[in-house]
Design an enzyme around this catalytic site. Structure first.
Site, PDB file in Angstrom:
ATOM      1  N   SER A 161       0.740  -1.219  -0.056  1.00 34.12           N
ATOM      2  CA  SER A 161       0.030   0.001  -0.009  1.00 34.12           C
ATOM      3  C   SER A 161       0.794   1.207   0.007  1.00 34.12           C
ATOM      4  O   SER A 161       2.019   1.391   0.507  1.00 34.12           O
ATOM      5  CB  SER A 161      -0.759  -0.038   1.308  1.00 34.12           C
ATOM      6  OG  SER A 161      -1.362   1.355   1.386  1.00 34.12           O
ATOM      7  N   TYR A 219      -1.121  -0.625  10.650  1.00 36.66           N
ATOM      8  CA  TYR A 219      -1.444  -0.676   9.197  1.00 36.66           C
ATOM      9  C   TYR A 219      -0.188  -0.276   8.300  1.00 36.66           C
ATOM     10  O   TYR A 219       0.371  -0.817   7.518  1.00 36.66           O
ATOM     11  CB  TYR A 219      -2.703  -0.193   8.340  1.00 36.66           C
ATOM     12  CG  TYR A 219      -3.107  -0.385   7.122  1.00 36.66           C
ATOM     13  CD1 TYR A 219      -3.440  -1.606   6.525  1.00 36.66           C
ATOM     14  CD2 TYR A 219      -2.609   0.639   6.085  1.00 36.66           C
ATOM     15  CE1 TYR A 219      -3.832  -1.885   5.529  1.00 36.66           C
ATOM     16  CE2 TYR A 219      -3.058   0.334   4.812  1.00 36.66           C
ATOM     17  CZ  TYR A 219      -3.775  -1.093   4.334  1.00 36.66           C
ATOM     18  OH  TYR A 219      -3.925  -1.134   3.096  1.00 36.66           O
ATOM     19  N   LYS A 223       2.332  -2.445   6.223  1.00 36.23           N
ATOM     20  CA  LYS A 223       2.520  -2.311   4.550  1.00 36.23           C
ATOM     21  C   LYS A 223       4.099  -2.061   4.292  1.00 36.23           C
ATOM     22  O   LYS A 223       4.523  -2.354   3.160  1.00 36.23           O
ATOM     23  CB  LYS A 223       1.607  -1.309   4.127  1.00 36.23           C
ATOM     24  CG  LYS A 223       0.107  -1.966   4.035  1.00 36.23           C
ATOM     25  CD  LYS A 223       0.025  -3.139   3.636  1.00 36.23           C
ATOM     26  CE  LYS A 223      -1.569  -3.497   3.427  1.00 36.23           C
ATOM     27  NZ  LYS A 223      -1.943  -5.039   2.743  1.00 36.23           N
ATOM     28  N   ILE A 231      -8.496   2.736  -3.072  1.00 35.85           N
ATOM     29  CA  ILE A 231      -9.193   2.025  -4.008  1.00 35.85           C
ATOM     30  C   ILE A 231     -10.830   1.635  -3.575  1.00 35.85           C
ATOM     31  O   ILE A 231     -10.896   1.530  -2.155  1.00 35.85           O
ATOM     32  CB  ILE A 231      -8.405   0.653  -4.230  1.00 35.85           C
ATOM     33  CG1 ILE A 231      -7.054   0.707  -4.555  1.00 35.85           C
ATOM     34  CG2 ILE A 231      -9.271  -0.261  -5.377  1.00 35.85           C
ATOM     35  CD1 ILE A 231      -6.595   1.431  -5.830  1.00 35.85           C
ATOM     36  N   THR A 247     -13.376   0.218  -2.223  1.00 36.97           N
ATOM     37  CA  THR A 247     -13.830  -1.231  -1.640  1.00 36.97           C
ATOM     38  C   THR A 247     -14.362  -1.239  -0.546  1.00 36.97           C
ATOM     39  O   THR A 247     -14.495  -0.067   0.130  1.00 36.97           O
ATOM     40  CB  THR A 247     -12.537  -2.224  -1.601  1.00 36.97           C
ATOM     41  OG1 THR A 247     -11.703  -1.704  -0.417  1.00 36.97           O
ATOM     42  CG2 THR A 247     -11.759  -2.341  -2.950  1.00 36.97           C
TER      43      THR A 247
HETATM   44  N1  LIG Z   1      -8.941  -0.293  -0.505  1.00 32.72           N
HETATM   45  C1  LIG Z   1      -7.886   0.406  -0.538  1.00 32.72           C
HETATM   46  O1  LIG Z   1      -7.895   1.609  -0.727  1.00 32.72           O
HETATM   47  C2  LIG Z   1      -6.672  -0.239  -0.529  1.00 32.72           C
HETATM   48  C3  LIG Z   1      -5.556   0.757  -0.851  1.00 32.72           C
HETATM   49  C4  LIG Z   1      -4.049   0.060  -0.508  1.00 32.72           C
HETATM   50  C5  LIG Z   1      -4.045  -1.352  -0.154  1.00 32.72           C
HETATM   51  N2  LIG Z   1      -5.021  -2.051  -0.082  1.00 32.72           N
HETATM   52  C6  LIG Z   1      -5.010  -3.518   0.173  1.00 32.72           C
HETATM   53  O2  LIG Z   1      -5.529  -4.231  -0.751  1.00 32.72           O
HETATM   54  C7  LIG Z   1      -6.034  -5.610  -0.027  1.00 32.72           C
HETATM   55  C8  LIG Z   1      -7.397  -5.672  -0.314  1.00 32.72           C
HETATM   56  O3  LIG Z   1      -8.062  -4.729   0.184  1.00 32.72           O
HETATM   57  P1  LIG Z   1      -9.635  -4.431  -0.023  1.00 32.72           P
HETATM   58  O4  LIG Z   1      -9.589  -3.002  -0.018  1.00 32.72           O
HETATM   59  O5  LIG Z   1     -10.053  -5.406  -1.104  1.00 32.72           O
HETATM   60  O6  LIG Z   1     -10.028  -5.056   1.442  1.00 32.72           O
HETATM   61  P2  LIG Z   1     -11.420  -5.913   2.062  1.00 32.72           P
HETATM   62  O7  LIG Z   1     -11.521  -5.548   3.254  1.00 32.72           O
HETATM   63  O8  LIG Z   1     -12.497  -5.460   1.079  1.00 32.72           O
HETATM   64  O9  LIG Z   1     -11.045  -7.142   1.603  1.00 32.72           O
HETATM   65  C9  LIG Z   1      -9.972  -8.070   2.276  1.00 32.72           C
HETATM   66  C10 LIG Z   1     -10.379  -9.346   2.213  1.00 32.72           C
HETATM   67  O10 LIG Z   1      -9.161 -10.032   2.964  1.00 32.72           O
HETATM   68  C11 LIG Z   1      -9.894 -11.342   3.847  1.00 32.72           C
HETATM   69  N3  LIG Z   1      -9.016 -11.253   4.533  1.00 32.72           N
HETATM   70  C12 LIG Z   1      -8.816 -10.618   5.902  1.00 32.72           C
HETATM   71  N4  LIG Z   1      -8.074 -11.528   6.698  1.00 32.72           N
HETATM   72  C13 LIG Z   1      -7.711 -12.811   6.132  1.00 32.72           C
HETATM   73  C14 LIG Z   1      -7.205 -13.864   6.479  1.00 32.72           C
HETATM   74  N5  LIG Z   1      -6.392 -13.889   7.630  1.00 32.72           N
HETATM   75  N6  LIG Z   1      -7.256 -14.970   5.856  1.00 32.72           N
HETATM   76  C15 LIG Z   1      -7.780 -14.737   4.676  1.00 32.72           C
HETATM   77  N7  LIG Z   1      -8.483 -13.645   4.231  1.00 32.72           N
HETATM   78  C16 LIG Z   1      -8.455 -12.707   4.987  1.00 32.72           C
HETATM   79  C17 LIG Z   1     -11.130 -10.385   4.303  1.00 32.72           C
HETATM   80  O11 LIG Z   1     -12.051 -11.406   4.703  1.00 32.72           O
HETATM   81  C18 LIG Z   1     -11.718  -9.870   3.095  1.00 32.72           C
HETATM   82  O12 LIG Z   1     -12.583 -10.816   2.127  1.00 32.72           O
HETATM   83  C19 LIG Z   1      -5.542  -5.540   1.521  1.00 32.72           C
HETATM   84  O13 LIG Z   1      -4.205  -6.052   1.450  1.00 32.72           O
HETATM   85  C20 LIG Z   1      -5.478  -4.129   1.669  1.00 32.72           C
HETATM   86  O14 LIG Z   1      -4.563  -3.577   2.604  1.00 32.72           O
HETATM   87  C21 LIG Z   1      -6.354  -1.535  -0.121  1.00 32.72           C
END
Ligand SMILES: NC(=O)c1ccc[n+]([C@@H]2O[C@H](COP(=O)([O-])OP(=O)(O)OC[C@H]3O[C@@H](n4cnc5c(N)ncnc54)[C@H](O)[C@@H]3O)[C@@H](O)[C@H]2O)c1
Length: 260
Positions: free
Chosen positions: A149, A164, A168, A197, A199
């Protein structure tokens, strides 16, 4: 235009890709798009990813949902066995599962700090290690893509999220470290650092306070969050042979967020 040029360069046909945490959000869209590029998909999630499997199958792709908490070594090992039973191999991993808490140093408990590191950093380490074992055993040149991230590079404001951000930053340096460690096994390890993003993690009022969404808007030079689809081109490229000399790098996809 040379016939089949792009297809040959980027195709994932004949490849098997694992995407963790793909029941929703970025993981779901990435799993769908890796399938669109030709890969057969396996998903690790804590409570099943049937919706993602149906989505992929409805487009003619192949997918299997495996219950595996990425922080649990035994569950991840069992998950790898299941992938081998279903597909017989593994070529690509997208280490996507993650969590984020908006809590300051005096609000977050040490348990919450540890849990964030456990899921975001240790979980990716365990999945990368067990996937690498499978790839090495089978002599497969693999590609592991860790989702980091921009929070590993900058400190987001106004929310406090030290756990967090630390997790990262750890993912990025773990990525470089594993890339060096696994290079002689023909396994490449890279990471992607998304900005905001859209989500559940970043827009759902159950997870994010509406005031925060307002506070973030003026900080985004492109005046919007990205859609998860906007990460997929880079992920398909990293998964494919087109990136065969790209190793140990972090690719920032943040609509200029960290440029100013
Ligand atoms: N959304 C953003 O703005 C953003 C920005 C930068 C990075 N990210 C990263 O992208 C990735 C996905 O994020 P997202 O926005 O889709 O979040 P989200 O919360 O929609 O999805 C994350 C998924 O990971 C699953 N999860 C959590 N812990 C788990 C575990 N121990 N085992 C298996 N599954 C597990 C959750 O149940 C969920 O389905 C993450 O690593 C997040 O840190 C997201």
């Amino acid at each position: 235009m040379k016939e089949n040029y792009l297809q040959e360069m980027f195709t994932l046909e004949g490849k098997v890709a694992l995407v963790t945490g793909a029941g929703r959000g970025i993981g779901q869209v990435v799993a769908r798009d890796l399938a669109r590029a030709g890969a057969d998909i396996a998903i690790f999630s804590r409570s099943g990813a049937d919706e993602t499997v149906k989505l992929i199958e409805s487009e003619g792709g192949k997918a299997v949902s495996i219950i595996a908490d990425c922080t649990k070594e035994d569950a991840v090992r069992e998950g790898m066995k299941k992938i081998l039973e279903v597909y017989g191999k593994l070529d690509i991993v997208v280490n996507n599962a993650g969590v984020c808490y908006h809590k300051g140093i005096f609000e977050a408990s040490v348990e919450e700090f540890r849990e964030c590191l456990d899921i975001n950093l240790t979980g990716e380490y365990i999945v990368a290690r067990e996937a690498a074992r499978v790839m090495i055993d089978l002599g497969i040149p693999g590609s592991i893509i860790n989702i980091a991230s921009i929070s590993g590079r900058i400190v987001n404001i106004p929310q406090n999220q030290a756990a967090y951000n630390a997790s990262k930053a750890g993912v990025m340096h773990m990525t470089r470290s594993l890339a060096v460690e696994l290079v002689d096994h023909n396994i490449r390890v890279n990471s992607i650092s998304p900005g905001y993003i859209a989500t559940p993690m970043s827009v759902d009022p159950n997870f994010v306070e509406p005031e925060l969404l307002e506070a973030w808007k003026p900080l985004m030079p492109m005046h919007r969050m990205a859609k998860p689809d906007e990460l997929c081109g880079a992920i398909i490229w990293l998964a494919s042979g087109a990136s065969s000399y790209t190793n140990g790098v972090d690719i920032v996809i943040d609509g200029l967020y960290t440029a100013i």
